[in-house]
Motif scaffolding. Structure first.
Motif, PDB file in Angstrom:
ATOM      1  N   MET A   4      47.859  30.081  26.702  1.00  0.00           N
ATOM      2  CA  MET A   4      46.634  29.851  26.215  1.00  0.00           C
ATOM      3  C   MET A   4      45.815  28.827  26.838  1.00  0.00           C
ATOM      4  O   MET A   4      46.773  27.722  26.907  1.00  0.00           O
ATOM      5  CB  MET A   4      46.682  29.538  24.631  1.00  0.00           C
ATOM      6  CG  MET A   4      47.592  30.760  23.792  1.00  0.00           C
ATOM      7  SD  MET A   4      46.478  32.411  24.027  1.00  0.00           S
ATOM      8  CE  MET A   4      44.979  31.885  22.949  1.00  0.00           C
ATOM      9  N   PRO A   5      44.657  28.885  27.025  1.00  0.00           N
ATOM     10  CA  PRO A   5      43.642  27.790  27.735  1.00  0.00           C
ATOM     11  C   PRO A   5      43.642  26.739  26.523  1.00  0.00           C
ATOM     12  O   PRO A   5      43.628  26.984  25.377  1.00  0.00           O
ATOM     13  CB  PRO A   5      42.475  28.503  28.017  1.00  0.00           C
ATOM     14  CG  PRO A   5      42.649  29.651  27.076  1.00  0.00           C
ATOM     15  CD  PRO A   5      43.763  30.116  26.946  1.00  0.00           C
ATOM     16  N   GLN A   6      43.783  25.431  27.245  1.00  0.00           N
ATOM     17  CA  GLN A   6      43.802  24.429  26.197  1.00  0.00           C
ATOM     18  C   GLN A   6      42.158  23.743  26.206  1.00  0.00           C
ATOM     19  O   GLN A   6      41.785  23.483  27.499  1.00  0.00           O
ATOM     20  CB  GLN A   6      44.673  23.387  26.760  1.00  0.00           C
ATOM     21  CG  GLN A   6      45.942  23.573  26.337  1.00  0.00           C
ATOM     22  CD  GLN A   6      46.579  24.068  25.188  1.00  0.00           C
ATOM     23  OE1 GLN A   6      46.047  23.334  24.215  1.00  0.00           O
ATOM     24  NE2 GLN A   6      47.216  24.863  24.820  1.00  0.00           N
ATOM     25  N   PRO A   7      41.812  23.355  25.325  1.00  0.00           N
ATOM     26  CA  PRO A   7      40.406  22.713  25.414  1.00  0.00           C
ATOM     27  C   PRO A   7      40.296  21.407  26.145  1.00  0.00           C
ATOM     28  O   PRO A   7      41.320  20.770  25.926  1.00  0.00           O
ATOM     29  CB  PRO A   7      39.982  22.479  23.982  1.00  0.00           C
ATOM     30  CG  PRO A   7      41.328  22.515  23.098  1.00  0.00           C
ATOM     31  CD  PRO A   7      42.320  23.316  23.775  1.00  0.00           C
ATOM     32  N   LYS A   8      39.252  21.375  26.969  1.00  0.00           N
ATOM     33  CA  LYS A   8      39.200  19.897  27.725  1.00  0.00           C
ATOM     34  C   LYS A   8      38.550  19.011  26.825  1.00  0.00           C
ATOM     35  O   LYS A   8      37.346  19.354  26.195  1.00  0.00           O
ATOM     36  CB  LYS A   8      38.573  20.386  29.088  1.00  0.00           C
ATOM     37  CG  LYS A   8      39.246  21.109  29.936  1.00  0.00           C
ATOM     38  CD  LYS A   8      40.532  20.434  30.187  1.00  0.00           C
ATOM     39  CE  LYS A   8      41.484  21.609  31.192  1.00  0.00           C
ATOM     40  NZ  LYS A   8      42.720  20.992  31.619  1.00  0.00           N
ATOM     41  N   ALA A   9      39.032  17.715  26.914  1.00  0.00           N
ATOM     42  CA  ALA A   9      38.399  16.577  26.234  1.00  0.00           C
ATOM     43  C   ALA A   9      36.893  16.317  26.746  1.00  0.00           C
ATOM     44  O   ALA A   9      36.742  16.337  27.894  1.00  0.00           O
ATOM     45  CB  ALA A   9      39.276  15.484  26.002  1.00  0.00           C
ATOM     46  N   ARG A  18      41.138  11.474  20.297  1.00  0.00           N
ATOM     47  CA  ARG A  18      41.842  11.894  21.433  1.00  0.00           C
ATOM     48  C   ARG A  18      43.386  11.831  20.765  1.00  0.00           C
ATOM     49  O   ARG A  18      43.967  12.719  21.112  1.00  0.00           O
ATOM     50  CB  ARG A  18      41.706  10.986  22.339  1.00  0.00           C
ATOM     51  CG  ARG A  18      42.609  11.384  23.647  1.00  0.00           C
ATOM     52  CD  ARG A  18      42.302  10.364  24.910  1.00  0.00           C
ATOM     53  NE  ARG A  18      42.964  10.825  26.097  1.00  0.00           N
ATOM     54  CZ  ARG A  18      43.073  10.431  27.040  1.00  0.00           C
ATOM     55  NH1 ARG A  18      42.426   8.762  27.232  1.00  0.00           N
ATOM     56  NH2 ARG A  18      43.471  10.645  28.023  1.00  0.00           N
ATOM     57  N   ILE A  19      43.699  10.994  20.044  1.00  0.00           N
ATOM     58  CA  ILE A  19      45.151  10.752  19.532  1.00  0.00           C
ATOM     59  C   ILE A  19      45.335  11.932  18.682  1.00  0.00           C
ATOM     60  O   ILE A  19      46.537  12.683  18.818  1.00  0.00           O
ATOM     61  CB  ILE A  19      45.257   9.489  18.974  1.00  0.00           C
ATOM     62  CG1 ILE A  19      45.232   8.448  19.863  1.00  0.00           C
ATOM     63  CG2 ILE A  19      46.544   9.535  18.187  1.00  0.00           C
ATOM     64  CD1 ILE A  19      45.006   7.172  19.416  1.00  0.00           C
ATOM     65  N   LYS A  20      44.366  12.474  17.609  1.00  0.00           N
ATOM     66  CA  LYS A  20      44.664  13.720  17.136  1.00  0.00           C
ATOM     67  C   LYS A  20      44.744  14.761  17.871  1.00  0.00           C
ATOM     68  O   LYS A  20      45.690  15.646  17.401  1.00  0.00           O
ATOM     69  CB  LYS A  20      43.460  13.639  15.982  1.00  0.00           C
ATOM     70  CG  LYS A  20      43.468  12.886  15.004  1.00  0.00           C
ATOM     71  CD  LYS A  20      42.164  12.801  14.134  1.00  0.00           C
ATOM     72  CE  LYS A  20      42.292  11.747  13.023  1.00  0.00           C
ATOM     73  NZ  LYS A  20      41.135  12.102  12.144  1.00  0.00           N
ATOM     74  N   ARG A  21      44.135  14.969  18.700  1.00  0.00           N
ATOM     75  CA  ARG A  21      44.039  16.147  19.804  1.00  0.00           C
ATOM     76  C   ARG A  21      45.358  16.377  20.513  1.00  0.00           C
ATOM     77  O   ARG A  21      46.235  17.414  20.476  1.00  0.00           O
ATOM     78  CB  ARG A  21      42.964  16.135  20.906  1.00  0.00           C
ATOM     79  CG  ARG A  21      42.812  17.261  21.740  1.00  0.00           C
ATOM     80  CD  ARG A  21      41.569  17.379  22.844  1.00  0.00           C
ATOM     81  NE  ARG A  21      41.917  16.294  23.543  1.00  0.00           N
ATOM     82  CZ  ARG A  21      42.602  15.926  24.481  1.00  0.00           C
ATOM     83  NH1 ARG A  21      43.378  16.761  24.992  1.00  0.00           N
ATOM     84  NH2 ARG A  21      42.266  14.599  25.392  1.00  0.00           N
ATOM     85  N   ALA A  47      49.701   6.282  18.962  1.00  0.00           N
ATOM     86  CA  ALA A  47      48.627   5.165  18.604  1.00  0.00           C
ATOM     87  C   ALA A  47      48.676   3.760  19.227  1.00  0.00           C
ATOM     88  O   ALA A  47      47.812   3.176  19.567  1.00  0.00           O
ATOM     89  CB  ALA A  47      48.601   5.334  16.803  1.00  0.00           C
ATOM     90  N   ARG A  48      49.935   3.692  19.903  1.00  0.00           N
ATOM     91  CA  ARG A  48      50.437   2.310  20.465  1.00  0.00           C
ATOM     92  C   ARG A  48      50.048   2.514  22.166  1.00  0.00           C
ATOM     93  O   ARG A  48      50.116   1.583  22.741  1.00  0.00           O
ATOM     94  CB  ARG A  48      51.785   2.102  20.129  1.00  0.00           C
ATOM     95  CG  ARG A  48      52.030   1.787  18.649  1.00  0.00           C
ATOM     96  CD  ARG A  48      53.688   1.197  18.564  1.00  0.00           C
ATOM     97  NE  ARG A  48      54.372   1.849  19.205  1.00  0.00           N
ATOM     98  CZ  ARG A  48      55.372   2.242  18.717  1.00  0.00           C
ATOM     99  NH1 ARG A  48      55.938   1.743  17.497  1.00  0.00           N
ATOM    100  NH2 ARG A  48      56.480   3.178  19.111  1.00  0.00           N
ATOM    101  N   MET A  49      49.837   3.854  22.492  1.00  0.00           N
ATOM    102  CA  MET A  49      49.506   3.861  24.133  1.00  0.00           C
ATOM    103  C   MET A  49      48.130   3.545  24.468  1.00  0.00           C
ATOM    104  O   MET A  49      47.078   3.419  23.666  1.00  0.00           O
ATOM    105  CB  MET A  49      49.782   5.332  24.452  1.00  0.00           C
ATOM    106  CG  MET A  49      51.165   5.794  24.542  1.00  0.00           C
ATOM    107  SD  MET A  49      51.100   7.639  24.885  1.00  0.00           S
ATOM    108  CE  MET A  49      52.908   8.008  24.868  1.00  0.00           C
ATOM    109  N   GLY A  53      48.059   5.304  29.615  1.00  0.00           N
ATOM    110  CA  GLY A  53      49.425   6.007  28.670  1.00  0.00           C
ATOM    111  C   GLY A  53      49.049   7.491  28.391  1.00  0.00           C
ATOM    112  O   GLY A  53      49.608   8.562  28.378  1.00  0.00           O
ATOM    113  N   LEU A  54      47.833   7.276  27.472  1.00  0.00           N
ATOM    114  CA  LEU A  54      47.245   8.660  26.987  1.00  0.00           C
ATOM    115  C   LEU A  54      47.052   9.524  27.872  1.00  0.00           C
ATOM    116  O   LEU A  54      46.987  10.714  27.712  1.00  0.00           O
ATOM    117  CB  LEU A  54      45.860   8.211  26.176  1.00  0.00           C
ATOM    118  CG  LEU A  54      46.238   7.626  24.561  1.00  0.00           C
ATOM    119  CD1 LEU A  54      44.988   7.138  23.944  1.00  0.00           C
ATOM    120  CD2 LEU A  54      47.298   8.307  23.769  1.00  0.00           C
TER     121      LEU A  54
END
Length: 96
Positions: A4-9, A18-21, A47-49, A53-54
């Motif tokens: 499945m294609p992933q949505p691009k941020a 972003r963290i939630k995604r 949340a610590r990255m 890192g993200l």
């Protein structure tokens, strides 16, 4: 299996969004084992990255689940750019 294609941020995506995604993508994989491994890691670590890192974790999530599973279980060495991150995931698994 169909990928499945992933949505691009969006470029201006807020950090919290972003963290939630990334957390959602961590728990909605193609292999149940990877769902469990990455969901636990994401819950504890995202949340610590920092932003770099993200970025790296986001790129890792683009990889095939079968490859990811082999990397985190030590069956196959990860791509060099992911070696440190995969080692962190392996440590997280070992701590359970």
């Amino acid at each position: 299996m169909i990928e499945m294609p992933q949505p691009k941020a969006p470029a201006d995506e807020p950090r919290e969004t972003r963290i939630k995604r990334l957390a959602m993508r961590s728990m909605r994989r193609g292999i149940k084992e990877m769902d469990l491994i990455l969901q636990a890691f994401a819950t504890d670590r995202l949340a610590r990255m920092d932003d770099a890192g993200l970025d790296l974790y986001d790129a890792l999530l683009e990889e095939n689940d079968h490859d990811l599973y082999q990397w985190v279980t030590g069956q196959v060495a990860p791509k060099p750019q992911y070696a440190e991150l995969v080692a962190e995931i392996q440590t997280h698994i070992a701590r359970g």
